[in-house]
Design a protein around this motif. Structure first.
Motif, PDB file in Angstrom:
ATOM      1  N   GLU A 195     -72.054  -1.831  19.056  1.00 22.21           N
ATOM      2  CA  GLU A 195     -71.168  -1.674  17.926  1.00 22.21           C
ATOM      3  C   GLU A 195     -71.849  -1.105  16.648  1.00 22.21           C
ATOM      4  OE1 GLU A 195     -69.420  -5.579  17.864  1.00 22.21           O
ATOM      5  OE2 GLU A 195     -68.540  -5.243  19.352  1.00 22.21           O
ATOM      6  N   VAL A 196     -73.475  -1.752  17.381  1.00 22.32           N
ATOM      7  CA  VAL A 196     -73.640  -0.793  15.552  1.00 22.32           C
ATOM      8  C   VAL A 196     -73.519   0.544  15.967  1.00 22.32           C
ATOM      9  CG1 VAL A 196     -75.910  -0.756  14.365  1.00 22.32           C
ATOM     10  CG2 VAL A 196     -75.122  -3.042  15.436  1.00 22.32           C
ATOM     11  N   MET A 197     -74.415   1.331  17.229  1.00 19.81           N
ATOM     12  CA  MET A 197     -74.948   2.328  17.449  1.00 19.81           C
ATOM     13  C   MET A 197     -73.561   3.549  17.275  1.00 19.81           C
ATOM     14  SD  MET A 197     -78.305   2.123  19.659  1.00 19.81           S
ATOM     15  CE  MET A 197     -78.258   3.790  19.185  1.00 19.81           C
ATOM     16  N   PHE A 198     -72.588   2.963  17.834  1.00 24.14           N
ATOM     17  CA  PHE A 198     -70.938   4.015  17.899  1.00 24.14           C
ATOM     18  C   PHE A 198     -70.020   3.083  17.371  1.00 24.14           C
ATOM     19  CE2 PHE A 198     -73.398   4.227  22.102  1.00 24.14           C
ATOM     20  CZ  PHE A 198     -74.253   5.172  22.055  1.00 24.14           C
ATOM     21  N   GLY A 199     -69.744   1.969  16.523  1.00 27.32           N
ATOM     22  CA  GLY A 199     -68.503   1.868  15.952  1.00 27.32           C
ATOM     23  C   GLY A 199     -68.045   0.884  16.191  1.00 27.32           C
ATOM     24  N   VAL A 200     -67.304  -0.210  15.663  1.00 29.22           N
ATOM     25  CA  VAL A 200     -66.876  -1.535  16.355  1.00 29.22           C
ATOM     26  C   VAL A 200     -65.374  -0.489  16.925  1.00 29.22           C
ATOM     27  CG1 VAL A 200     -65.658  -3.424  16.225  1.00 29.22           C
ATOM     28  CG2 VAL A 200     -67.915  -2.837  15.013  1.00 29.22           C
ATOM     29  N   SER A 201     -64.800   0.380  16.341  1.00 22.55           N
ATOM     30  CA  SER A 201     -63.471   0.370  16.819  1.00 22.55           C
ATOM     31  C   SER A 201     -63.322   2.018  17.954  1.00 22.55           C
ATOM     32  CB  SER A 201     -62.795   1.525  15.696  1.00 22.55           C
ATOM     33  OG  SER A 201     -64.495   2.904  15.347  1.00 22.55           O
ATOM     34  N   ARG A 202     -64.748   2.397  18.357  1.00 26.69           N
ATOM     35  CA  ARG A 202     -64.769   2.457  19.777  1.00 26.69           C
ATOM     36  C   ARG A 202     -65.322   1.936  20.925  1.00 26.69           C
ATOM     37  NH1 ARG A 202     -68.970   7.557  19.779  1.00 26.69           N
ATOM     38  NH2 ARG A 202     -68.139   8.204  21.236  1.00 26.69           N
TER      39      ARG A 202
END
Length: 123
Positions: free
Chosen positions: A76-83
């Motif tokens: 979630e930190v690296m790729f984003g929560v939505s992805r």
């Protein structure tokens, strides 16, 4: 290893063990010497921009895991929560990527960083 009591204007010596890594060590010393004499160092693109970015991601993933973050939290930190939320986590490609980043980061911290100093040889 740095010796105590050495003044900045005193010459230094490098001791190179004559083993299988000697050519790599000599090249590293040569690059260090070149960098000290005529910065910036030559643009040896052995480590590409993409590779440097992956190395940063590996170390960030390792740091997250060392701080007891879950793989999902790291993703979630690296790729984003939505992805991360857009796919089923158990079958997600981001999950697999995160696990590989953590694994490769651990290998890097556990001594794999030395491979960055080794000269590429023709096979």
């Amino acid at each position: 290893m740095l010796l105590g009591g050495i003044e900045p204007d005193q010459p230094l010596a490098a001791v190179v063990p004559l083993d299988t890594d000697a050519p790599d060590r000599i090249e590293a010393i040569s690059r260090l010497w070149g960098g000290l004499q005529a910065p910036p160092p030559p643009a040896d693109l052995r480590v590409t921009l993409q590779r440097r970015q992956r190395l940063r991601h590996m170390l960030r993933a390792f740091d997250g895991r060392a701080c007891r973050a879950t793989y999902r939290e790291i993703a979630e930190v690296m790729f984003g929560v939505s992805r991360v939320a857009s796919d089923s986590w158990k079958t997600s490609a981001l999950r697999d990527s995160t696990i590989r980043l953590v694994r490769d980061g651990l290998a890097m911290v556990d001594g794999g960083y030395r491979d960055l100093l080794r000269r590429r040889r023709r096979r």
